[in-house]
Design a protein around this motif. Structure first.
Motif, PDB file in Angstrom:
ATOM      1  N   GLU A 141       0.819  -1.214   0.000  1.00 17.97           N
ATOM      2  CA  GLU A 141       0.000   0.000   0.000  1.00 17.97           C
ATOM      3  C   GLU A 141       0.852   1.264   0.000  1.00 17.97           C
ATOM      4  OE1 GLU A 141      -4.192   1.414   2.057  1.00 17.97           O
ATOM      5  OE2 GLU A 141      -3.073  -0.289   2.868  1.00 17.97           O
ATOM      6  N   ASP A 142       2.057   1.187   0.572  1.00 19.28           N
ATOM      7  CA  ASP A 142       2.906   2.387   0.654  1.00 19.28           C
ATOM      8  C   ASP A 142       3.692   2.649  -0.626  1.00 19.28           C
ATOM      9  OD1 ASP A 142       4.832   0.392   0.675  1.00 19.28           O
ATOM     10  OD2 ASP A 142       5.938   1.205   2.382  1.00 19.28           O
ATOM     11  N   ALA A 143       3.542   1.800  -1.636  1.00 21.75           N
ATOM     12  CA  ALA A 143       4.293   1.977  -2.877  1.00 21.75           C
ATOM     13  C   ALA A 143       3.838   3.228  -3.616  1.00 21.75           C
ATOM     14  CB  ALA A 143       4.132   0.750  -3.769  1.00 21.75           C
ATOM     15  N   PHE A 144       4.786   3.871  -4.284  1.00 23.31           N
ATOM     16  CA  PHE A 144       4.445   4.978  -5.170  1.00 23.31           C
ATOM     17  C   PHE A 144       5.381   4.952  -6.364  1.00 23.31           C
ATOM     18  CE2 PHE A 144       7.418   6.628  -2.035  1.00 23.31           C
ATOM     19  CZ  PHE A 144       8.320   7.386  -2.771  1.00 23.31           C
ATOM     20  N   PHE A 145       4.934   5.567  -7.443  1.00 19.63           N
ATOM     21  CA  PHE A 145       5.584   5.403  -8.739  1.00 19.63           C
ATOM     22  C   PHE A 145       5.754   6.765  -9.418  1.00 19.63           C
ATOM     23  CE2 PHE A 145       3.014   1.814  -7.589  1.00 19.63           C
ATOM     24  CZ  PHE A 145       3.721   0.688  -7.960  1.00 19.63           C
ATOM     25  N   SER A 146       6.763   6.874 -10.271  1.00 21.94           N
ATOM     26  CA  SER A 146       6.927   8.065 -11.095  1.00 21.94           C
ATOM     27  C   SER A 146       7.830   7.747 -12.280  1.00 21.94           C
ATOM     28  CB  SER A 146       7.540   9.218 -10.287  1.00 21.94           C
ATOM     29  OG  SER A 146       7.832  10.323 -11.124  1.00 21.94           O
ATOM     30  N   ILE A 147       7.373   8.135 -13.463  1.00 21.29           N
ATOM     31  CA  ILE A 147       8.222   8.077 -14.652  1.00 21.29           C
ATOM     32  C   ILE A 147       8.945   9.414 -14.690  1.00 21.29           C
ATOM     33  CG2 ILE A 147       8.275   7.728 -17.160  1.00 21.29           C
ATOM     34  CD1 ILE A 147       5.490   6.391 -16.829  1.00 21.29           C
ATOM     35  N   LYS A 148      10.105   9.459 -14.107  1.00 29.35           N
ATOM     36  CA  LYS A 148      10.745  10.699 -13.685  1.00 29.35           C
ATOM     37  C   LYS A 148      11.653  11.331 -14.740  1.00 29.35           C
ATOM     38  CE  LYS A 148      11.414  13.460 -10.076  1.00 29.35           C
ATOM     39  NZ  LYS A 148      10.322  14.332  -9.587  1.00 29.35           N
ATOM     40  N   GLU A 149      11.888  10.638 -15.834  1.00 27.04           N
ATOM     41  CA  GLU A 149      12.974  11.033 -16.729  1.00 27.04           C
ATOM     42  C   GLU A 149      12.855  12.454 -17.272  1.00 27.04           C
ATOM     43  OE1 GLU A 149      13.356   6.588 -16.591  1.00 27.04           O
ATOM     44  OE2 GLU A 149      11.740   8.062 -16.517  1.00 27.04           O
ATOM     45  N   VAL A 150      11.630  12.911 -17.624  1.00 22.74           N
ATOM     46  CA  VAL A 150      11.540  14.259 -18.209  1.00 22.74           C
ATOM     47  C   VAL A 150      11.999  15.335 -17.227  1.00 22.74           C
ATOM     48  CG1 VAL A 150       9.751  13.741 -19.918  1.00 22.74           C
ATOM     49  CG2 VAL A 150       9.083  14.470 -17.605  1.00 22.74           C
ATOM     50  N   ASP A 151      11.874  15.064 -15.924  1.00 23.32           N
ATOM     51  CA  ASP A 151      12.358  16.024 -14.934  1.00 23.32           C
ATOM     52  C   ASP A 151      13.881  16.098 -14.896  1.00 23.32           C
ATOM     53  OD1 ASP A 151       9.876  16.843 -14.164  1.00 23.32           O
ATOM     54  OD2 ASP A 151       9.786  15.661 -12.323  1.00 23.32           O
ATOM     55  N   LEU A 152      14.539  15.089 -15.488  1.00 22.58           N
ATOM     56  CA  LEU A 152      16.001  15.089 -15.583  1.00 22.58           C
ATOM     57  C   LEU A 152      16.455  15.425 -16.997  1.00 22.58           C
ATOM     58  CD1 LEU A 152      16.734  11.861 -13.491  1.00 22.58           C
ATOM     59  CD2 LEU A 152      17.010  14.233 -12.752  1.00 22.58           C
ATOM     60  N   ALA A 153      15.519  15.940 -17.804  1.00 24.86           N
ATOM     61  CA  ALA A 153      15.807  16.312 -19.193  1.00 24.86           C
ATOM     62  C   ALA A 153      16.235  15.112 -20.038  1.00 24.86           C
ATOM     63  CB  ALA A 153      16.871  17.405 -19.250  1.00 24.86           C
ATOM     64  N   ILE A 154      15.604  13.960 -19.758  1.00 20.76           N
ATOM     65  CA  ILE A 154      15.918  12.720 -20.468  1.00 20.76           C
ATOM     66  C   ILE A 154      14.630  12.153 -21.063  1.00 20.76           C
ATOM     67  CG2 ILE A 154      16.764  10.341 -20.219  1.00 20.76           C
ATOM     68  CD1 ILE A 154      18.368  11.283 -17.796  1.00 20.76           C
ATOM     69  N   VAL A 155      14.716  11.551 -22.233  1.00 19.52           N
ATOM     70  CA  VAL A 155      13.634  10.725 -22.761  1.00 19.52           C
ATOM     71  C   VAL A 155      13.834   9.320 -22.191  1.00 19.52           C
ATOM     72  CG1 VAL A 155      12.575   9.722 -24.818  1.00 19.52           C
ATOM     73  CG2 VAL A 155      13.471  12.063 -24.887  1.00 19.52           C
ATOM     74  N   ALA A 156      12.850   8.799 -21.469  1.00 23.12           N
ATOM     75  CA  ALA A 156      12.972   7.452 -20.893  1.00 23.12           C
ATOM     76  C   ALA A 156      13.341   6.467 -21.994  1.00 23.12           C
ATOM     77  CB  ALA A 156      11.660   7.046 -20.220  1.00 23.12           C
ATOM     78  N   ASP A 157      14.458   5.748 -21.798  1.00 25.50           N
ATOM     79  CA  ASP A 157      14.990   4.955 -22.908  1.00 25.50           C
ATOM     80  C   ASP A 157      15.275   3.501 -22.569  1.00 25.50           C
ATOM     81  OD1 ASP A 157      17.156   5.369 -21.256  1.00 25.50           O
ATOM     82  OD2 ASP A 157      18.398   6.394 -22.738  1.00 25.50           O
ATOM     83  N   LEU A 158      14.807   3.029 -21.406  1.00 19.51           N
ATOM     84  CA  LEU A 158      15.126   1.651 -21.020  1.00 19.51           C
ATOM     85  C   LEU A 158      13.906   0.740 -20.998  1.00 19.51           C
ATOM     86  CD1 LEU A 158      17.812   2.213 -18.224  1.00 19.51           C
ATOM     87  CD2 LEU A 158      18.098   2.036 -20.708  1.00 19.51           C
ATOM     88  N   GLY A 159      12.819   1.154 -21.648  1.00 15.48           N
ATOM     89  CA  GLY A 159      11.699   0.228 -21.833  1.00 15.48           C
ATOM     90  C   GLY A 159      10.337   0.724 -21.430  1.00 15.48           C
ATOM     91  N   THR A 160      10.242   1.719 -20.554  1.00 16.59           N
ATOM     92  CA  THR A 160       8.937   2.169 -20.086  1.00 16.59           C
ATOM     93  C   THR A 160       8.057   2.660 -21.238  1.00 16.59           C
ATOM     94  OG1 THR A 160       9.644   2.743 -17.849  1.00 16.59           O
ATOM     95  CG2 THR A 160       7.742   3.912 -18.705  1.00 16.59           C
ATOM     96  N   LEU A 161       8.595   3.501 -22.112  1.00 15.26           N
ATOM     97  CA  LEU A 161       7.783   4.073 -23.186  1.00 15.26           C
ATOM     98  C   LEU A 161       7.340   3.015 -24.196  1.00 15.26           C
ATOM     99  CD1 LEU A 161       9.638   7.444 -23.896  1.00 15.26           C
ATOM    100  CD2 LEU A 161       7.845   6.929 -22.224  1.00 15.26           C
ATOM    101  N   GLN A 162       8.070   1.905 -24.253  1.00 14.30           N
ATOM    102  CA  GLN A 162       7.706   0.821 -25.172  1.00 14.30           C
ATOM    103  C   GLN A 162       6.737  -0.172 -24.537  1.00 14.30           C
ATOM    104  OE1 GLN A 162      11.002   1.944 -24.689  1.00 14.30           O
ATOM    105  NE2 GLN A 162      10.585   3.209 -26.487  1.00 14.30           N
ATOM    106  N   ARG A 163       6.881  -0.436 -23.242  1.00 14.36           N
ATOM    107  CA  ARG A 163       6.097  -1.494 -22.604  1.00 14.36           C
ATOM    108  C   ARG A 163       4.864  -0.980 -21.851  1.00 14.36           C
ATOM    109  NH1 ARG A 163      11.717  -3.309 -21.555  1.00 14.36           N
ATOM    110  NH2 ARG A 163      12.069  -5.154 -22.854  1.00 14.36           N
ATOM    111  N   LEU A 164       4.973   0.202 -21.260  1.00 13.33           N
ATOM    112  CA  LEU A 164       3.876   0.692 -20.427  1.00 13.33           C
ATOM    113  C   LEU A 164       2.569   0.889 -21.184  1.00 13.33           C
ATOM    114  CD1 LEU A 164       3.235   1.529 -17.483  1.00 13.33           C
ATOM    115  CD2 LEU A 164       3.740   3.893 -18.167  1.00 13.33           C
ATOM    116  N   PRO A 165       2.568   1.415 -22.425  1.00 14.88           N
ATOM    117  CA  PRO A 165       1.284   1.608 -23.112  1.00 14.88           C
ATOM    118  C   PRO A 165       0.445   0.346 -23.236  1.00 14.88           C
ATOM    119  CG  PRO A 165       2.991   2.846 -24.227  1.00 14.88           C
ATOM    120  CD  PRO A 165       3.691   1.985 -23.198  1.00 14.88           C
ATOM    121  N   SER A 166       1.086  -0.800 -23.438  1.00 18.64           N
ATOM    122  CA  SER A 166       0.313  -2.043 -23.559  1.00 18.64           C
ATOM    123  C   SER A 166      -0.198  -2.531 -22.214  1.00 18.64           C
ATOM    124  CB  SER A 166       1.162  -3.138 -24.224  1.00 18.64           C
ATOM    125  OG  SER A 166       2.254  -3.512 -23.401  1.00 18.64           O
ATOM    126  N   ILE A 167       0.329  -1.952 -21.129  1.00 17.22           N
ATOM    127  CA  ILE A 167      -0.102  -2.338 -19.782  1.00 17.22           C
ATOM    128  C   ILE A 167      -1.218  -1.429 -19.285  1.00 17.22           C
ATOM    129  CG2 ILE A 167       0.624  -2.627 -17.372  1.00 17.22           C
ATOM    130  CD1 ILE A 167       3.476  -3.176 -18.440  1.00 17.22           C
TER     131      ILE A 167
END
Length: 285
Positions: A141-167
């Protein structure tokens, strides 16, 4: 296990169990993923995949959080290594580094055995990359999530943008990735990112282990085949997917596991299945 790792730990809680725990083990760094992590993760997964005693793998994090993302020191190191007077060679070197890091998460999918993520506390950036490659995800219940890369001026490049949409769906993935906002365990469940929420980490550990033991008790040919067919079907039309599974089952359906499952059902007893054979050639999946 015989191998030792700097950033990971492999544990088998019960010698009679075929469920193994792969633990992100940098608690003092909130399990941030270092360059060593990306080297060790595929090695550990390959070792577990080839071990006939392993049926199911649970990935979790030591300490207070599952994973706080990529270690910022590692990002800085990559940036420094890629600085060169020759822009072309520098870019080619950086591309190879990114591809190597991508392969660490893809190794989760390439592992024949089911890989379950048990998430507590923070799951940020690279942690989301990792869990989206897992086959099933549960959290406390205490878990929390963030796709944080844009805040670091990065395009997420290790799989989230490819896999998350199908989830979670394209629109939800777009919103989460562009805002980098933090979202709760409850929202993760509503989105379909996790299958179930447990009240605490201890309940999560107990509950996920029980689920994993249930999967481990089933035919390993059926379990590994189900994973393989589902992953392949992401890229296929329904007609192509049906053809693929027909070909798969024409090779795998008639087995000792099928005979044992039918016999056990008829005799109202627990089935007993033989272990999978490890890979004959190291690194072949």
């Amino acid at each position: 296990m015989e191998s030792s790792y700097k950033t990971l730990e492999i544990i088998r809680n019960n010698t009679d169990s075929s469920v193994f725990h792969l633990i992100l083990n940098r608690p003092s760094h909130l399990n941030a993923l270092s360059l060593d992590s990306f080297i060790e993760l595929p090695k550990a997964l390959s070792s577990l995949d080839q071990n006939p005693d392993v049926s199911v793998i649970i990935i979790s994090g030591a300490g207070k959080h599952f994973c706080s993302g990529i270690d910022l020191n590692s990002l800085s190191s990559i940036s420094q290594q890629s600085s060169s007077d020759d822009k072309g060679r520098s870019s080619e070197q950086l591309r190879r580094k990114i591809k190597s890091m991508q392969a660490a998460n893809t190794a989760i999918e390439q592992c024949r055995k089911p890989v379950i993520a048990a998430i507590h506390g923070a799951c940020i950036g690279g942690g989301v990359d990792l869990i989206t490659a897992c086959d099933i995800r549960y959290c406390s219940e205490d878990a929390f999530f963030s796709i944080k890369e844009v805040d670091l001026a990065i395009v997420a490049d290790l799989g989230t943008l490819q896999r998350l949409p199908s989830i979670v769906g394209y629109a939800n993935a777009m919103e989460l990735a562009l805002t980098a906002r933090r979202f709760s365990s409850r929202e993760a469940k509503d989105l379909g990112l996790v299958s179930q929420i447990f009240g605490s980490k201890s309940e999560l550990d107990h509950g996920v282990t029980k689920i994993a033991e249930g999967i481990a008790s089933k035919s390993p040919l059926a379990v590994t085949g189900t994973k393989a067919v589902l992953l392949r079907s992401r890229e296929l039309s329904v007609e192509q997917g049906l053809d693929y599974v027909a070909t798969w089952n024409s090779a795998m359906l008639i087995s000792n596991d099928l005979n044992e499952a039918v016999s056990a059902q008829m005799m109202k007893r627990r089935p007993r299945f033989a272990k999978l054979i490890g890979n004959l050639v190291s690194g072949v999946h």
